[in-house]
Motif scaffolding. Structure first.
Motif, PDB file in Angstrom:
ATOM      1  N   VAL A 109      -9.023  -8.453  -3.200  1.00 48.73           N
ATOM      2  CA  VAL A 109      -9.956  -7.920  -1.351  1.00 48.73           C
ATOM      3  C   VAL A 109     -10.277  -9.454  -0.935  1.00 48.73           C
ATOM      4  CG1 VAL A 109     -12.828  -8.866  -2.052  1.00 48.73           C
ATOM      5  CG2 VAL A 109     -12.042  -8.011  -4.595  1.00 48.73           C
ATOM      6  N   TRP A 110      -9.362 -10.291  -1.428  1.00 52.94           N
ATOM      7  CA  TRP A 110      -9.260 -11.200  -0.432  1.00 52.94           C
ATOM      8  C   TRP A 110      -7.532 -10.663   0.909  1.00 52.94           C
ATOM      9  CZ3 TRP A 110      -4.969 -14.921   0.384  1.00 52.94           C
ATOM     10  CH2 TRP A 110      -4.978 -14.855   1.650  1.00 52.94           C
ATOM     11  N   ALA A 111      -7.338 -10.307   0.023  1.00 57.73           N
ATOM     12  CA  ALA A 111      -5.787 -10.187   0.647  1.00 57.73           C
ATOM     13  C   ALA A 111      -6.171  -9.022   1.421  1.00 57.73           C
ATOM     14  CB  ALA A 111      -4.536  -9.883  -0.164  1.00 57.73           C
ATOM     15  N   GLY A 112      -6.247  -8.184   0.442  1.00 57.77           N
ATOM     16  CA  GLY A 112      -6.670  -6.440   1.556  1.00 57.77           C
ATOM     17  C   GLY A 112      -5.554  -6.397   1.435  1.00 57.77           C
ATOM     18  N   PRO A 113      -5.611  -4.493   1.840  1.00 54.72           N
ATOM     19  CA  PRO A 113      -4.615  -4.125   2.011  1.00 54.72           C
ATOM     20  C   PRO A 113      -3.539  -4.123   3.181  1.00 54.72           C
ATOM     21  CG  PRO A 113      -6.289  -2.631   2.890  1.00 54.72           C
ATOM     22  CD  PRO A 113      -6.950  -4.121   2.557  1.00 54.72           C
ATOM     23  N   ALA A 114      -4.108  -4.841   4.675  1.00 56.92           N
ATOM     24  CA  ALA A 114      -2.739  -4.792   5.199  1.00 56.92           C
ATOM     25  C   ALA A 114      -1.782  -6.027   4.954  1.00 56.92           C
ATOM     26  CB  ALA A 114      -3.395  -5.549   6.668  1.00 56.92           C
ATOM     27  N   VAL A 115      -2.686  -6.718   4.234  1.00 56.18           N
ATOM     28  CA  VAL A 115      -1.497  -8.345   3.931  1.00 56.18           C
ATOM     29  C   VAL A 115      -0.459  -7.917   2.825  1.00 56.18           C
ATOM     30  CG1 VAL A 115      -1.442 -10.633   2.757  1.00 56.18           C
ATOM     31  CG2 VAL A 115      -3.524  -9.995   4.259  1.00 56.18           C
ATOM     32  N   LEU A 116      -0.795  -6.870   1.910  1.00 56.84           N
ATOM     33  CA  LEU A 116      -0.179  -5.996   1.108  1.00 56.84           C
ATOM     34  C   LEU A 116       0.997  -5.584   1.553  1.00 56.84           C
ATOM     35  CD1 LEU A 116      -2.407  -5.575  -1.831  1.00 56.84           C
ATOM     36  CD2 LEU A 116      -1.444  -7.548  -2.033  1.00 56.84           C
ATOM     37  N   GLN A 117       0.877  -5.241   2.323  1.00 57.07           N
ATOM     38  CA  GLN A 117       1.832  -4.188   2.196  1.00 57.07           C
ATOM     39  C   GLN A 117       2.888  -4.987   3.613  1.00 57.07           C
ATOM     40  OE1 GLN A 117      -1.014  -1.000   5.400  1.00 57.07           O
ATOM     41  NE2 GLN A 117      -0.706   0.282   4.025  1.00 57.07           N
ATOM     42  N   HIS A 118       1.926  -6.296   4.122  1.00 59.39           N
ATOM     43  CA  HIS A 118       2.846  -7.136   4.996  1.00 59.39           C
ATOM     44  C   HIS A 118       3.440  -7.148   4.214  1.00 59.39           C
ATOM     45  CE1 HIS A 118       4.239  -9.557   8.352  1.00 59.39           C
ATOM     46  NE2 HIS A 118       3.880 -10.097   7.389  1.00 59.39           N
ATOM     47  N   ALA A 119       3.451  -8.047   3.139  1.00 58.10           N
ATOM     48  CA  ALA A 119       4.130  -8.556   2.314  1.00 58.10           C
ATOM     49  C   ALA A 119       5.156  -7.456   0.949  1.00 58.10           C
ATOM     50  CB  ALA A 119       2.990  -9.006   0.917  1.00 58.10           C
ATOM     51  N   LEU A 120       4.786  -5.840   0.397  1.00 55.00           N
ATOM     52  CA  LEU A 120       6.061  -5.336   0.593  1.00 55.00           C
ATOM     53  C   LEU A 120       6.934  -5.101   1.668  1.00 55.00           C
ATOM     54  CD1 LEU A 120       6.477  -3.655  -1.664  1.00 55.00           C
ATOM     55  CD2 LEU A 120       5.663  -1.481  -0.715  1.00 55.00           C
TER      56      LEU A 120
ATOM     57  N   ARG B 183       2.178   3.864   1.374  1.00 56.81           N
ATOM     58  CA  ARG B 183       0.646   4.669   1.577  1.00 56.81           C
ATOM     59  C   ARG B 183      -0.069   4.535   0.308  1.00 56.81           C
ATOM     60  NH1 ARG B 183       5.737   7.951   2.604  1.00 56.81           N
ATOM     61  NH2 ARG B 183       5.203   9.132   0.755  1.00 56.81           N
ATOM     62  N   GLY B 184       0.647   4.169  -0.672  1.00 50.20           N
ATOM     63  CA  GLY B 184      -0.467   3.844  -1.463  1.00 50.20           C
ATOM     64  C   GLY B 184      -1.397   2.930  -1.748  1.00 50.20           C
ATOM     65  N   ILE B 185      -1.320   1.920  -0.719  1.00 51.07           N
ATOM     66  CA  ILE B 185      -1.628   1.269  -0.223  1.00 51.07           C
ATOM     67  C   ILE B 185      -2.947   1.083   0.694  1.00 51.07           C
ATOM     68  CG2 ILE B 185      -1.873  -1.786   0.120  1.00 51.07           C
ATOM     69  CD1 ILE B 185       0.972  -1.599  -0.760  1.00 51.07           C
ATOM     70  N   ASN B 186      -4.192   1.261  -0.186  1.00 50.87           N
ATOM     71  CA  ASN B 186      -5.238   0.817   1.288  1.00 50.87           C
ATOM     72  C   ASN B 186      -6.445   0.808   0.170  1.00 50.87           C
ATOM     73  OD1 ASN B 186      -6.767   3.534  -0.288  1.00 50.87           O
ATOM     74  ND2 ASN B 186      -5.037   4.206  -0.448  1.00 50.87           N
ATOM     75  N   PRO B 187      -7.952   1.247   1.132  1.00 53.21           N
ATOM     76  CA  PRO B 187      -8.527   0.371   0.892  1.00 53.21           C
ATOM     77  C   PRO B 187      -9.469   0.806  -0.758  1.00 53.21           C
ATOM     78  CG  PRO B 187      -8.978   0.749   2.782  1.00 53.21           C
ATOM     79  CD  PRO B 187      -7.692   1.468   2.678  1.00 53.21           C
TER      80      PRO B 187
ATOM     81  N   SER C 270      -7.920   2.388  -2.498  1.00 49.08           N
ATOM     82  CA  SER C 270      -6.476   1.488  -4.275  1.00 49.08           C
ATOM     83  C   SER C 270      -7.093   0.407  -4.560  1.00 49.08           C
ATOM     84  CB  SER C 270      -4.602   2.409  -4.233  1.00 49.08           C
ATOM     85  OG  SER C 270      -4.504   1.602  -2.888  1.00 49.08           O
ATOM     86  N   ILE C 271      -7.227  -0.135  -3.650  1.00 50.65           N
ATOM     87  CA  ILE C 271      -7.325  -1.768  -3.576  1.00 50.65           C
ATOM     88  C   ILE C 271      -8.908  -2.145  -4.715  1.00 50.65           C
ATOM     89  CG2 ILE C 271      -8.581  -4.363  -3.003  1.00 50.65           C
ATOM     90  CD1 ILE C 271      -5.089  -3.631  -2.559  1.00 50.65           C
ATOM     91  N   GLY C 272      -9.805  -1.053  -4.341  1.00 49.19           N
ATOM     92  CA  GLY C 272     -11.153  -1.056  -4.422  1.00 49.19           C
ATOM     93  C   GLY C 272     -10.379  -0.531  -6.453  1.00 49.19           C
ATOM     94  N   ILE C 273     -10.386   0.462  -6.774  1.00 48.16           N
ATOM     95  CA  ILE C 273      -9.696   0.880  -7.900  1.00 48.16           C
ATOM     96  C   ILE C 273      -9.038  -0.564  -8.941  1.00 48.16           C
ATOM     97  CG2 ILE C 273      -8.473   2.269  -9.685  1.00 48.16           C
ATOM     98  CD1 ILE C 273      -8.914   4.451  -7.069  1.00 48.16           C
ATOM     99  N   ALA C 274      -7.993  -0.999  -7.797  1.00 51.55           N
ATOM    100  CA  ALA C 274      -6.896  -2.202  -9.006  1.00 51.55           C
ATOM    101  C   ALA C 274      -8.179  -2.589  -9.153  1.00 51.55           C
ATOM    102  CB  ALA C 274      -6.251  -2.558  -8.172  1.00 51.55           C
ATOM    103  N   VAL C 275      -9.345  -3.766  -8.441  1.00 46.99           N
ATOM    104  CA  VAL C 275     -10.090  -4.604  -8.437  1.00 46.99           C
ATOM    105  C   VAL C 275     -10.875  -4.364  -9.578  1.00 46.99           C
ATOM    106  CG1 VAL C 275     -12.072  -5.897  -7.492  1.00 46.99           C
ATOM    107  CG2 VAL C 275      -9.979  -5.097  -6.166  1.00 46.99           C
ATOM    108  N   ALA C 276     -11.544  -3.287  -9.762  1.00 49.74           N
ATOM    109  CA  ALA C 276     -12.432  -2.510 -10.624  1.00 49.74           C
ATOM    110  C   ALA C 276     -12.152  -2.983 -11.920  1.00 49.74           C
ATOM    111  CB  ALA C 276     -12.737  -0.798 -10.504  1.00 49.74           C
ATOM    112  N   VAL C 277     -10.701  -2.352 -11.719  1.00 50.57           N
ATOM    113  CA  VAL C 277      -9.865  -2.244 -13.453  1.00 50.57           C
ATOM    114  C   VAL C 277      -9.442  -3.153 -13.678  1.00 50.57           C
ATOM    115  CG1 VAL C 277      -7.644  -1.599 -14.124  1.00 50.57           C
ATOM    116  CG2 VAL C 277      -8.543   0.369 -12.899  1.00 50.57           C
ATOM    117  N   THR C 278      -8.999  -4.226 -12.815  1.00 49.68           N
ATOM    118  CA  THR C 278      -8.774  -5.955 -12.943  1.00 49.68           C
ATOM    119  C   THR C 278     -10.012  -6.504 -13.549  1.00 49.68           C
ATOM    120  OG1 THR C 278      -6.173  -5.592 -11.878  1.00 49.68           O
ATOM    121  CG2 THR C 278      -8.036  -8.102 -12.255  1.00 49.68           C
ATOM    122  N   LEU C 279     -11.234  -6.421 -13.102  1.00 47.14           N
ATOM    123  CA  LEU C 279     -12.526  -6.741 -13.124  1.00 47.14           C
ATOM    124  C   LEU C 279     -13.004  -6.705 -14.633  1.00 47.14           C
ATOM    125  CD1 LEU C 279     -14.828  -7.192 -10.218  1.00 47.14           C
ATOM    126  CD2 LEU C 279     -13.576  -8.616 -11.181  1.00 47.14           C
ATOM    127  N   ALA C 280     -12.619  -5.493 -15.089  1.00 45.07           N
ATOM    128  CA  ALA C 280     -12.443  -4.568 -16.015  1.00 45.07           C
ATOM    129  C   ALA C 280     -12.152  -5.774 -17.474  1.00 45.07           C
ATOM    130  CB  ALA C 280     -12.768  -3.108 -16.461  1.00 45.07           C
TER     131      ALA C 280
END
Length: 156
Positions: free
Chosen positions: A39-50, A71-75, A77-87
C-alpha cells in the motif's frame, strides 16, 4: 481466593504447539508488513524497482516477461495483492491463536496448511538441492509431524 486461569490447555496437546503458534504469528506479522508495504509503495515505486532490477540483469523492459509484469503492476493489481496478503495474514493469526489455545481445529488448520507446501518443497529440493531447501523441508516436516502427533494423541 486465587483467580482461576482462563487458559485450560488440553492435557493431550503436544508441547510444541506454542512454538509453532509463535512461528505462525511471525509469518502473519511478516504478511501484514508486506501488505502495508504494498500500500505504501504503490504501483509507481514497484515499477521503478522492477525497471532498476531489469537494467541490472540486462533484461529488455520493452518486451517479454518484464514488460508484461510492468504492465500488470497497477492500482487494481496492488489492491488484489494487498487483499490476498491480508487474508493470508489473518489465516496465520487465527491458526496461531488456535494453536496457542491448544484447540484441535488449530492443529488441523496448521497440519493441512503445512502439508500443502510439501510437494512444492520436494520439487524445489529436487530441482535445486541446497541447504536452504533442506532446512525449509525439514522444518515443515517437523511441523506436520508435531501437529499430526497432537491430533493422534487427542483421538486416544
Amino acid at each position: 481466593m486465587e483467580a482461576q486461569s482462563q487458559y485450560n490447555p488440553d492435557p493431550h496437546a503436544h508441547p510444541g504447539l506454542h512454538a509453532i503458534a509463535v512461528f505462525e504469528a511471525a509469518k502473519g506479522l511478516v504478511a501484514l508488513l508486506a501488505a502495508v508495504g504494498l500500500v505504501w509503495a504503490g504501483p509507481a515505486v514497484l515499477q521503478h524497482a522492477l525497471d532498476g532490477l531489469a537494467a541490472k540483469l540486462h533484461l529488455n523492459p520493452s518486451h517479454g516477461p518484464v514488460a508484461s509484469l510492468l504492465r500488470g503492476i497497477n492500482p487494481e493489481s496492488i489492491g488484489i495483492a494487498v487483499a490476498v496478503t491480508l487474508a493470508y495474514a489473518l489465516m496465520r493469526f487465527v491458526e496461531a491463536w488456535g494453536l496457542w489455545q491448544a484447540k484441535a481445529w488449530g492443529s488441523w488448520l496448521g497440519c493441512i496448511g503445512a502439508a500443502v507446501y510439501l510437494p512444492f518443497e520436494l520439487y524445489a529440493l529436487i530441482r535445486r538441492p541446497g541447504w536452504l531447501e533442506v532446512a525449509v523441508l525439514t522444518i515443515n516436516l517437523l511441523v506436520v509431524w508435531i501437529l499430526g502427533r497432537d491430533l493422534a494423541k487427542r483421538r486416544r
